[in-house]
Design a protein around this motif. Structure first.
Motif, PDB file in Angstrom:
ATOM      1  N   GLU A   1     -33.386   3.193  20.445  1.00  9.53           N
ATOM      2  CA  GLU A   1     -33.231   4.372  19.586  1.00  9.53           C
ATOM      3  C   GLU A   1     -32.751   5.577  20.392  1.00  9.53           C
ATOM      4  N   ARG A   2     -33.239   5.732  21.610  1.00 10.10           N
ATOM      5  CA  ARG A   2     -32.769   6.832  22.457  1.00 10.10           C
ATOM      6  C   ARG A   2     -31.286   6.671  22.761  1.00 10.10           C
ATOM      7  N   ALA A   3     -30.858   5.445  23.072  1.00 13.30           N
ATOM      8  CA  ALA A   3     -29.440   5.196  23.355  1.00 13.30           C
ATOM      9  C   ALA A   3     -28.599   5.484  22.117  1.00 13.30           C
ATOM     10  N   ARG A   4     -29.085   5.061  20.946  1.00 15.27           N
ATOM     11  CA  ARG A   4     -28.367   5.319  19.694  1.00 15.27           C
ATOM     12  C   ARG A   4     -28.282   6.821  19.438  1.00 15.27           C
ATOM     13  N   HIS A   5     -29.363   7.527  19.679  1.00 15.54           N
ATOM     14  CA  HIS A   5     -29.416   8.976  19.504  1.00 15.54           C
ATOM     15  C   HIS A   5     -28.445   9.670  20.452  1.00 15.54           C
ATOM     16  N   ASP A   6     -28.440   9.251  21.713  1.00 14.86           N
ATOM     17  CA  ASP A   6     -27.524   9.844  22.689  1.00 14.86           C
ATOM     18  C   ASP A   6     -26.074   9.599  22.298  1.00 14.86           C
ATOM     19  N   ALA A   7     -25.772   8.383  21.829  1.00 18.46           N
ATOM     20  CA  ALA A   7     -24.400   8.069  21.405  1.00 18.46           C
ATOM     21  C   ALA A   7     -24.001   8.924  20.208  1.00 18.46           C
ATOM     22  N   LEU A   8     -24.906   9.122  19.284  1.00 19.83           N
ATOM     23  CA  LEU A   8     -24.623   9.954  18.114  1.00 19.83           C
ATOM     24  C   LEU A   8     -24.392  11.411  18.521  1.00 19.83           C
ATOM     25  N   LYS A   9     -25.221  11.911  19.441  1.00 19.93           N
ATOM     26  CA  LYS A   9     -25.031  13.284  19.920  1.00 19.93           C
ATOM     27  C   LYS A   9     -23.661  13.429  20.578  1.00 19.93           C
ATOM     28  N   GLU A  10     -23.249  12.461  21.365  1.00 16.42           N
ATOM     29  CA  GLU A  10     -21.949  12.534  22.034  1.00 16.42           C
ATOM     30  C   GLU A  10     -20.817  12.479  21.011  1.00 16.42           C
ATOM     31  N   LYS A  11     -20.969  11.664  19.981  1.00 14.81           N
ATOM     32  CA  LYS A  11     -19.955  11.583  18.929  1.00 14.81           C
ATOM     33  C   LYS A  11     -19.825  12.924  18.213  1.00 14.81           C
ATOM     34  N   ILE A  12     -20.944  13.563  17.931  1.00 14.66           N
ATOM     35  CA  ILE A  12     -20.931  14.878  17.274  1.00 14.66           C
ATOM     36  C   ILE A  12     -20.276  15.913  18.182  1.00 14.66           C
ATOM     37  N   ARG A  13     -20.602  15.877  19.475  1.00 15.44           N
ATOM     38  CA  ARG A  13     -19.976  16.821  20.421  1.00 15.44           C
ATOM     39  C   ARG A  13     -18.458  16.636  20.461  1.00 15.44           C
ATOM     40  N   ALA A  14     -18.022  15.382  20.512  1.00 17.78           N
ATOM     41  CA  ALA A  14     -16.584  15.105  20.562  1.00 17.78           C
ATOM     42  C   ALA A  14     -15.891  15.582  19.291  1.00 17.78           C
ATOM     43  N   GLN A  15     -16.520  15.332  18.147  1.00 15.78           N
ATOM     44  CA  GLN A  15     -15.926  15.797  16.889  1.00 15.78           C
ATOM     45  C   GLN A  15     -15.911  17.316  16.825  1.00 15.78           C
ATOM     46  N   SER A  16     -16.948  17.950  17.331  1.00 13.79           N
ATOM     47  CA  SER A  16     -16.996  19.417  17.348  1.00 13.79           C
ATOM     48  C   SER A  16     -15.906  19.975  18.246  1.00 13.79           C
ATOM     49  N   ARG A  17     -15.718  19.372  19.435  1.00 13.82           N
ATOM     50  CA  ARG A  17     -14.653  19.828  20.334  1.00 13.82           C
ATOM     51  C   ARG A  17     -13.282  19.680  19.666  1.00 13.82           C
ATOM     52  N   ALA A  18     -13.064  18.541  18.995  1.00 12.44           N
ATOM     53  CA  ALA A  18     -11.781  18.309  18.326  1.00 12.44           C
ATOM     54  C   ALA A  18     -11.564  19.330  17.211  1.00 12.44           C
ATOM     55  N   LEU A  19     -12.604  19.610  16.443  1.00  9.61           N
ATOM     56  CA  LEU A  19     -12.499  20.582  15.364  1.00  9.61           C
ATOM     57  C   LEU A  19     -12.216  21.980  15.908  1.00  9.61           C
ATOM     58  N   LEU A  20     -12.908  22.369  16.962  1.00  3.40           N
ATOM     59  CA  LEU A  20     -12.669  23.684  17.576  1.00  3.40           C
ATOM     60  C   LEU A  20     -11.247  23.774  18.133  1.00  3.40           C
ATOM     61  N   ALA A  21     -10.758  22.696  18.707  1.00  2.00           N
ATOM     62  CA  ALA A  21      -9.384  22.700  19.231  1.00  2.00           C
ATOM     63  C   ALA A  21      -8.384  22.880  18.094  1.00  2.00           C
ATOM     64  N   ARG A  22      -8.615  22.210  16.973  1.00  2.00           N
ATOM     65  CA  ARG A  22      -7.725  22.375  15.814  1.00  2.00           C
ATOM     66  C   ARG A  22      -7.772  23.800  15.294  1.00  2.00           C
ATOM     67  N   MET A  23      -8.979  24.384  15.256  1.00  2.00           N
ATOM     68  CA  MET A  23      -9.109  25.760  14.797  1.00  2.00           C
ATOM     69  C   MET A  23      -8.382  26.711  15.739  1.00  2.00           C
ATOM     70  N   ASP A  24      -8.497  26.466  17.047  1.00  4.63           N
ATOM     71  CA  ASP A  24      -7.796  27.295  18.033  1.00  4.63           C
ATOM     72  C   ASP A  24      -6.280  27.167  17.863  1.00  4.63           C
ATOM     73  N   ASP A  25      -5.808  25.953  17.635  1.00  4.07           N
ATOM     74  CA  ASP A  25      -4.375  25.723  17.444  1.00  4.07           C
ATOM     75  C   ASP A  25      -3.859  26.482  16.232  1.00  4.07           C
ATOM     76  N   ARG A  26      -4.614  26.461  15.154  1.00  8.97           N
ATOM     77  CA  ARG A  26      -4.212  27.180  13.936  1.00  8.97           C
ATOM     78  C   ARG A  26      -4.224  28.686  14.148  1.00  8.97           C
ATOM     79  N   ALA A  27      -5.229  29.147  14.889  1.00  2.00           N
ATOM     80  CA  ALA A  27      -5.316  30.581  15.160  1.00  2.00           C
ATOM     81  C   ALA A  27      -4.152  31.024  16.042  1.00  2.00           C
ATOM     82  N   ASP A  28      -3.756  30.199  16.998  1.00  2.00           N
ATOM     83  CA  ASP A  28      -2.642  30.521  17.884  1.00  2.00           C
ATOM     84  C   ASP A  28      -1.310  30.489  17.117  1.00  2.00           C
ATOM     85  N   ALA A  29      -1.227  29.666  16.091  1.00  2.00           N
ATOM     86  CA  ALA A  29       0.022  29.533  15.318  1.00  2.00           C
ATOM     87  C   ALA A  29       0.273  30.746  14.454  1.00  2.00           C
ATOM     88  N   ARG A  30      -0.724  31.553  14.212  1.00  2.00           N
ATOM     89  CA  ARG A  30      -0.576  32.726  13.334  1.00  2.00           C
ATOM     90  C   ARG A  30       0.019  33.847  14.057  1.00  2.00           C
TER      91      ARG A  30
END
Length: 99
Positions: free
Chosen positions: A70-99
């Motif tokens: 369960e700890r390994a599953r939890h850690d993997a889920l946290k890493e997946k959320i972090r990666a998705q958050s980084r990707a989302l923030l990068a997309r938001m930054d790209d859109r902000a730079d395009a304006r």
């Protein structure tokens, strides 16, 4: 755990009564006792000839394995959320730079 002071709870494990102190709700303590009893019964599997120490060690190993998985599953889920958050923030930054 709640932030409250420890209270005394009575539980039945392997047919024996125990008093434990815990800040957890009685429902939580009862659920934990049921889980332990079910696990021990599953390990014993009607094999009453097994020494109780062996059954308890097997149950402990089973719980440790479950916890580690369960700890390994939890850690993997946290890493997946972090990666998705980084990707989302990068997309938001790209859109902000395009304006």
């Amino acid at each position: 755990m709640s932030g409250m002071a420890s209270e005394s709870h009575q539980v039945k494990l392997m047919g024996r009564e125990f008093r434990i102190r815990s800040p957890e709700d009685p429902e939580h303590i009862d659920a934990a006792a049921r889980y332990v009893n079910q696990l021990i019964e599953g390990m014993a599997g009607g094999k009453r000839h097994l020494p109780i120490q062996n059954v308890l060690l097997l149950a402990s190993m089973s719980m440790a394995d479950e916890l580690l998985r369960e700890r390994a599953r939890h850690d993997a889920l946290k890493e997946k959320i972090r990666a998705q958050s980084r990707a989302l923030l990068a997309r938001m930054d790209d859109r902000a730079d395009a304006r």
